[in-house]
Scaffold this motif. Structure first.
Motif: not given
Length: 182
Positions: A5-7, A71-84, A95-102
């Protein structure tokens, strides 16, 4: 598959197992049973699948869909690298305005429920992001807030689309009643 689980409430990261041999690679970036066990419900019905390919330092987002229904999303990265990056855009959320990154690479995935904002930074050229979406694209319902002013980890010179370059600040979207509610 590993789930964590993310923040930002409701968002999850998934890391699939990789099976490699002299022929190449096999992996499953989505497994319904692992998803349901982690999130507590099955994946939304998929209405659209999309793919984007981005050059290094491209920033896409912060995007969200007008609610209801969102709109819900399930996102994956098969090539390269991204900071999601997932941003809590829900007015009234603690938690309004807060973010998390993976960091997503090697088919790693993230689940973003409706009401949360989504952005990513391409960390390499030709980074590919694949999306499963709970609803089809409806231009009038697709909104964006500016990536600036949120404290996001952006490249020194982010490459933005015109839509993202002119996106309004989060505070203005809140004042204008343009955000989902908690």
């Amino acid at each position: 598959m590993e789930a964590r689980q993310l923040a930002v409430g409701g968002a999850w990261a998934f890391t699939p197992e990789r099976h490699t041999d002299d022929r190449g690679l096999f992996t499953s970036p989505f497994e319904a049973d692992v998803f349901a066990a982690a999130v507590g419900r099955p994946l939304f019905p998929v209405a659209q699948a999309s793919t984007s390919v981005s050059a290094k330092d491209v920033v896409r987002g912060v995007h969200y869909a007008r609610t209801e229904p969102g709109c819900a999303k399930y996102v994956h990265c098969p090539r390269g690298r991204v900071l999601d990056i997932i941003v809590d855009l829900r007015a009234g959320s603690p938690a309004f305005g807060q973010w998390d990154a993976v960091e997503l690479a090697d088919h790693a995935a993230v689940y973003i429920p409706a009401g949360l904002g989504h952005a990513f930074v391409a960390l390499e050229d030709d980074s590919t992001v694949c999306y499963l979406l709970s609803r089809g694209y409806v231009p009038a319902d697709e909104l964006a807030v500016s990536v600036h002013g949120l404290g996001l980890p952006l490249p020194t010179t982010p490459r933005l689309s015109e839509r993202d370059r002119v996106a309004i600040p989060l505070e203005r979207a809140l004042a204008g009643g343009l955000l989902p509610t908690y």
